[in-house]
Write a protein that holds these residues in place. Structure first.
Motif: not given
Length: 196
Positions: A71-83
Motif C-alpha cells: 500500500l505504501q508503494y501504491c501511494r508513493e507511485f500513484g497507483i490507484i487501487i479500488s476496494e
C-alpha cells in the motif's frame, strides 16, 4: 521510455542487484523464470531476449513485501487501487514491482520490461507477445511443481516438439492458463481480477 541496450554484463549486475529484494526460494524461482523467458524468446522474440530476461529478473522484486508496504508503494507511485483490489492482495506485487523499476533499476525501465512485469500475474486483454512470454515463463518454469504448472508446461513444450503452429500454440496455452487460474480462484472462493 527510451530504448535501452541491455548487455550480458548488465544482466549479471541485475542478477546481483535483485538479491536483497528476494528470499532464497524466490531468487531460485526468478532465475528459473529468466531461463524460461530466454527459451520462449528464442521461439517468439529472438531480438528481445535480453529484455525478456531482465523482465523475468525484475518480475517479483516486491513479492516479499507485506500488505502495508504494498500500500505504501501504491501511494508513493500513484497507483490507484479500488476496494476490489484490496480483496486481491496477491496481485499488488505486479503493479508495485513495475513501478519500482523506474526508481531502483532505471536502466531497465523500458516500455516492454515495465509492461511485462506489470502484467505477469493477471494478464490482460490484448497482451503483447512480450507480456505473454513473461507471464508464461513465470507459470511454466521448470522448478514449478504445482499440477497446473506441470500440465501447462507439458502442453506447450509437447506442442513445440510436435511442430504445432507456434502462434496458435501460445494463444491456446494462454487461454488454458487463464482457465486454470480462474478455476482455482473459484474453488478458493477468491475474487478474480477484472483484468484476468
Amino acid at each position: 521510455m527510451e530504448n535501452k541496450i541491455i548487455t550480458e554484463e548488465s544482466l549479471v549486475a541485475l542478477r546481483e542487484g535483485i538479491k536483497p529484494y528476494l528470499d532464497e526460494k524466490r531468487y531460485r524461482h526468478t532465475l528459473a523464470v529468466e531461463r524460461e523467458a530466454a527459451r520462449l524468446g528464442e521461439i517468439y522474440l529472438p531480438e528481445k531476449i535480453t529484455s525478456l530476461r531482465a523482465a523475468a529478473l525484475l518480475h517479483d522484486i516486491t513479492k516479499k513485501c507485506d500488505f502495508e508496504k504494498q500500500l505504501q508503494y501504491c501511494r508513493e507511485f500513484g497507483i490507484i487501487i479500488s476496494e476490489y483490489d484490496i480483496q486481491s492482495p496477491k496481485t499488488f506485487h505486479a503493479r508495485t514491482a513495475a513501478a519500482l523499476i523506474s526508481a531502483d533499476f532505471p536502466c531497465f525501465a523500458t516500455e516492454d520490461i515495465v509492461s511485462g512485469v506489470r502484467w505477469h500475474t493477471t494478464g490482460h486483454d490484448k497482451m503483447t507477445t512480450f507480456e505473454a512470454i513473461v507471464y508464461l515463463a513465470d507459470y511454466i518454469e521448470d522448478t514449478r511443481t504445482f499440477p497446473d504448472c506441470i500440465t501447462l508446461r507439458r502442453f506447450f513444450w509437447d506442442g513445440i516438439v510436435a511442430g504445432r503452429d507456434k502462434d496458435k500454440l501460445i494463444y491456446e496455452t494462454m487461454i488454458m492458463s487463464f482457465d486454470m487460474t480462474m478455476k482455482n480462484l473459484i474453488e478458493e472462493k477468491a475474487p478474480i481480477d477484472t483484468d484476468t
